[in-house]
Design a protein around this motif. Structure first.
Motif, PDB file in Angstrom:
ATOM      1  N   LEU A 115      18.885 -47.843  21.347  1.00 17.15           N
ATOM      2  CA  LEU A 115      19.358 -47.892  22.727  1.00 17.15           C
ATOM      3  C   LEU A 115      20.009 -46.563  23.086  1.00 17.15           C
ATOM      4  O   LEU A 115      20.468 -45.822  22.208  1.00 17.15           O
ATOM      5  CB  LEU A 115      20.384 -49.016  22.917  1.00 17.15           C
ATOM      6  N   LEU A 186      27.887 -54.047  20.917  1.00 12.83           N
ATOM      7  CA  LEU A 186      26.841 -53.366  20.162  1.00 12.83           C
ATOM      8  C   LEU A 186      27.176 -53.324  18.673  1.00 12.83           C
ATOM      9  O   LEU A 186      26.311 -53.546  17.824  1.00 12.83           O
ATOM     10  CB  LEU A 186      26.652 -51.947  20.696  1.00 12.83           C
ATOM     11  N   ALA A 216      22.713 -46.889  18.684  1.00 13.32           N
ATOM     12  CA  ALA A 216      22.965 -46.692  20.113  1.00 13.32           C
ATOM     13  C   ALA A 216      23.480 -45.275  20.289  1.00 13.32           C
ATOM     14  O   ALA A 216      24.511 -44.900  19.706  1.00 13.32           O
ATOM     15  CB  ALA A 216      23.977 -47.703  20.637  1.00 13.32           C
TER      16      ALA A 216
END
Length: 269
Positions: A115, A186, A216
């Motif tokens: 991400l 996350l 991420a």
């Protein structure tokens, strides 16, 4: 159905009227410019309202693509479209669509392996560039932190080449000093949170990504970069090595390099 419009004041052209103003204020619709983006808009979940274009552009598009019967096609001259849109729409073909609610953060995270998180990225072209790079390098979704502009603005859609219409994205709740708390979601999902910064104290990007199953990548605005609040909420601070006399790259370029390095790191799995 296809219609020839001869009056610039025809209300059927209102979706594409004063586009610079609507872009600046983020009013209502999604606008796709050019045949490639029109095609991606039609293929997306966003309900297409109409297509507007020059005769030759419409003829070419219809010879190569199908348009649903319920989407009206409005044929205009270049001079008319210039007057209606507020600038020379030289691409000659555009479409409008209704907006949809963004995904939830949980929906973007679910099943994702890579991400990107943007904080404070207010430039629409940088946002579009990051979406385009993310789509091209197999990033699974985009999350927006405080201060990040709307990715559905016309310029963002254009620069992304329409990929913002298909890549899942969501916005974290919270303001400048507290949205970062949401990053714990996350971490709880098993992501390694990596801040991109030019600081010499940061580790090499390749080292930061090594051995991570889920990542991420956090990027900040041109100039100020990520806030200290955001970087403190991450697991590691990483830098892209720079040549002497330089200190940083454009944020979309930096993100692209990080996405590529992430792909390389996955070769170890």
């Amino acid at each position: 159905m296809r219609y020839v419009i001869e009056d610039v004041n025809d209300p059927r052209l209102d979706d594409v009227r004063n586009l610079k103003k609507s872009d600046a204020h983020g009013e209502g619709l999604v606008i796709g410019e050019g045949p490639i983006i029109v095609e991606r808009l039609l293929a997306s979940a966003y309900p297409t309202r109409c297509i507007v274009g020059f005769k030759a552009k419409i003829d070419t598009y219809l010879s190569q693509h199908e348009v649903p019967d319920d989407v009206p096609i409005y044929e205009v001259t270049r001079d008319m479209l210039t007057e209606v849109a507020g600038f020379d729409m030289h691409r000659g073909l555009l479409a409008s669509a209704d907006r949809l609610d963004a995904w939830s953060v949980d929906e973007v995270i679910e099943g994702a392996q890579t991400l990107v998180v943007m904080e404070g990225v207010g430039d629409h072209e940088n946002i579009g560039g990051i979406f385009r790079n993310a789509a091209g390098m197999d990033v699974d979704g985009v999350l927006l932190g405080s201060g990040t502009a709307d990715p559905l603005y016309r310029r963002s859609v254009r620069v992304s080449m329409g990929h913002v219409l298909r890549l899942p994205w969501a916005r974290f709740e919270g303001g400048y000093t507290n949205w970062q708390h949401k990053l714990a979601k996350l971490s709880d999902a098993g992501f390694r949170l990596v801040s991109l910064t030019p600081s010499e104290d940061a580790v090499h990007l390749a080292q930061a990504l090594k051995g991570a199953e889920k990542v991420a990548l956090l990027v900040g605005a041109e100039g100020p970069g990520l806030t200290e609040h955001a970087m403190k909420a991450t697991d590691v601070r990483a830098r892209i090595p720079m040549a002497p006399g330089t200190d940083s790259l454009n944020v979309a370029t930096s993100a692209a390099i990080a996405f590529y390095e992430r792909q390389r790191s996955l070769l170890d799995f």
